[in-house]
Design an enzyme around this catalytic site. Structure first.
Site, PDB file in Angstrom:
ATOM      1  N   GLY A  50     -17.059  -7.848  33.808  1.00 24.95           N
ATOM      2  CA  GLY A  50     -17.833  -8.723  33.216  1.00 24.95           C
ATOM      3  C   GLY A  50     -19.186  -8.650  33.991  1.00 24.95           C
ATOM      4  O   GLY A  50     -19.561  -7.810  34.657  1.00 24.95           O
ATOM      5  N   GLU A  51     -20.051  -9.756  33.796  1.00 24.42           N
ATOM      6  CA  GLU A  51     -21.204  -9.973  34.588  1.00 24.42           C
ATOM      7  C   GLU A  51     -20.961 -11.267  35.370  1.00 24.42           C
ATOM      8  O   GLU A  51     -20.567 -12.360  34.867  1.00 24.42           O
ATOM      9  CB  GLU A  51     -22.186 -10.203  33.397  1.00 24.42           C
ATOM     10  CG  GLU A  51     -23.708  -9.695  34.136  1.00 24.42           C
ATOM     11  CD  GLU A  51     -24.032 -10.727  35.033  1.00 24.42           C
ATOM     12  OE1 GLU A  51     -24.442 -10.151  36.168  1.00 24.42           O
ATOM     13  OE2 GLU A  51     -23.946 -11.854  35.022  1.00 24.42           O
ATOM     14  N   SER A  52     -21.073 -11.051  36.753  1.00 24.47           N
ATOM     15  CA  SER A  52     -20.547 -11.883  37.665  1.00 24.47           C
ATOM     16  C   SER A  52     -21.145 -13.158  37.609  1.00 24.47           C
ATOM     17  O   SER A  52     -20.561 -14.149  37.739  1.00 24.47           O
ATOM     18  CB  SER A  52     -20.291 -11.378  39.075  1.00 24.47           C
ATOM     19  OG  SER A  52     -21.517 -11.024  39.253  1.00 24.47           O
ATOM     20  N   CYS A  82     -13.650  -5.511  39.679  1.00 26.71           N
ATOM     21  CA  CYS A  82     -15.184  -5.422  39.489  1.00 26.71           C
ATOM     22  C   CYS A  82     -15.848  -6.747  39.600  1.00 26.71           C
ATOM     23  O   CYS A  82     -15.966  -7.128  40.503  1.00 26.71           O
ATOM     24  CB  CYS A  82     -15.610  -4.723  38.014  1.00 26.71           C
ATOM     25  SG  CYS A  82     -17.115  -4.325  38.018  1.00 26.71           S
ATOM     26  N   ILE A 140     -17.812   0.973  36.782  1.00 31.59           N
ATOM     27  CA  ILE A 140     -18.926   0.703  35.929  1.00 31.59           C
ATOM     28  C   ILE A 140     -19.589  -0.231  36.523  1.00 31.59           C
ATOM     29  O   ILE A 140     -19.276  -1.344  36.548  1.00 31.59           O
ATOM     30  CB  ILE A 140     -18.471   0.209  34.503  1.00 31.59           C
ATOM     31  CG1 ILE A 140     -17.285   1.370  33.795  1.00 31.59           C
ATOM     32  CG2 ILE A 140     -19.518  -0.232  33.444  1.00 31.59           C
ATOM     33  CD1 ILE A 140     -16.613   0.779  32.562  1.00 31.59           C
ATOM     34  N   HIS A 185     -12.085  -0.492  37.411  1.00 29.11           N
ATOM     35  CA  HIS A 185     -11.394  -1.039  36.246  1.00 29.11           C
ATOM     36  C   HIS A 185      -9.849  -0.364  35.965  1.00 29.11           C
ATOM     37  O   HIS A 185      -9.759   0.544  35.044  1.00 29.11           O
ATOM     38  CB  HIS A 185     -12.119  -1.104  35.065  1.00 29.11           C
ATOM     39  CG  HIS A 185     -13.366  -1.751  34.990  1.00 29.11           C
ATOM     40  ND1 HIS A 185     -13.396  -3.049  34.650  1.00 29.11           N
ATOM     41  CD2 HIS A 185     -14.403  -1.572  35.794  1.00 29.11           C
ATOM     42  CE1 HIS A 185     -14.543  -3.680  34.755  1.00 29.11           C
ATOM     43  NE2 HIS A 185     -15.423  -2.739  35.412  1.00 29.11           N
ATOM     44  N   GLU A 187      -7.543  -1.530  34.387  1.00 28.40           N
ATOM     45  CA  GLU A 187      -7.088  -1.886  33.044  1.00 28.40           C
ATOM     46  C   GLU A 187      -7.758  -0.887  31.815  1.00 28.40           C
ATOM     47  O   GLU A 187      -7.257  -0.933  30.732  1.00 28.40           O
ATOM     48  CB  GLU A 187      -7.577  -3.183  32.482  1.00 28.40           C
ATOM     49  CG  GLU A 187      -8.954  -3.571  32.249  1.00 28.40           C
ATOM     50  CD  GLU A 187      -9.929  -3.526  33.319  1.00 28.40           C
ATOM     51  OE1 GLU A 187     -11.110  -3.838  33.282  1.00 28.40           O
ATOM     52  OE2 GLU A 187      -9.461  -3.318  34.477  1.00 28.40           O
TER      53      GLU A 187
END
Length: 206
Positions: A50-52, A82, A140, A185, A187
């Site tokens: 996501g966006e940390s 990530c 990513i 990632h 997943e």
């Protein structure tokens, strides 16, 4: 703990559904976690991508930051992919000044180290603790580990990435005790081996 541990997935951003599916295939009972009460019911926790910085703010908004820090300090097994790796680090480079860290790993992580979204890439990695074939990794806007403490085991590195010094192997997977993190990632591929490795860590910690 039963042979089927309960593993939570922090359900604020990222590929939550994909992590839940992978954990189930790896032999865990998976459930989303958004509240402190839900956190208290799990044997391990996955922090997805996501966006940390946004995830850091959401942890504070949902009053999960301090309970999660406390449980990790007490030995809760955790796996960050990530952005999850960034949150678990003791220090982040190129992050926001108000970004919060969980401190589960004695590492310094560089945020967006490999570049922007357009610089996303895939690579096959030799991964310590996982037998052949190599792990196919999807990166990513990925971080890398700039510095790892003495108690941190480096599990995988990558080199020869376009735009990055080819002679330098960058650390992209680490483990410290029951805390695991990858810059990529797992997943987003059909390969369940990284999640299985984490579920085994959860069982051993129990």
């Amino acid at each position: 703990m039963s042979s089927e541990p309960v593993v939570g997935v922090l359900a604020m951003q990222g590929a939550v559904r994909e992590h839940v599916a992978m954990l189930a295939e790896a032999g865990a009972r998976a459930k989303p976690v958004r509240r402190a009460a839900e956190l208290s019911e799990v044997d391990g926790l996955v922090l997805p991508g996501g966006e940390s910085t946004a995830m850091s703010r959401l942890l504070e908004s949902f009053e999960l930051l301090e309970p999660l820090r406390a449980r990790i300090a007490e030995g809760l097994p955790a796996f960050g992919s990530c952005a999850g790796m960034i949150l678990l680090a003791r220090q982040t480079l190129d992050g926001r000044p108000d970004q919060q860290q969980l401190g589960g790993l004695d590492v310094v992580v560089r945020r967006n180290a490999f570049g922007r979204q357009v610089d996303s890439f895939e690579a096959d990695l030799d991964f310590a603790g996982i037998e052949t074939p190599p792990v196919h990794a999807v990166f990513i806007r990925a971080p890398w580990v700039e510095k790892a403490g003495d108690g941190v085991e480096v599990l995988a590195t990558v080199s020869g990435v376009p735009g990055v010094d080819e002679d330098t192997a960058r650390i992209v997977a680490v483990r410290q005790g029951a805390v695991l993190a990858t810059a990529f990632h797992p997943e987003l591929t059909p390969d369940v081996r990284v999640h299985r490795l984490f579920v085994d860590l959860v069982r051993k910690a129990g």
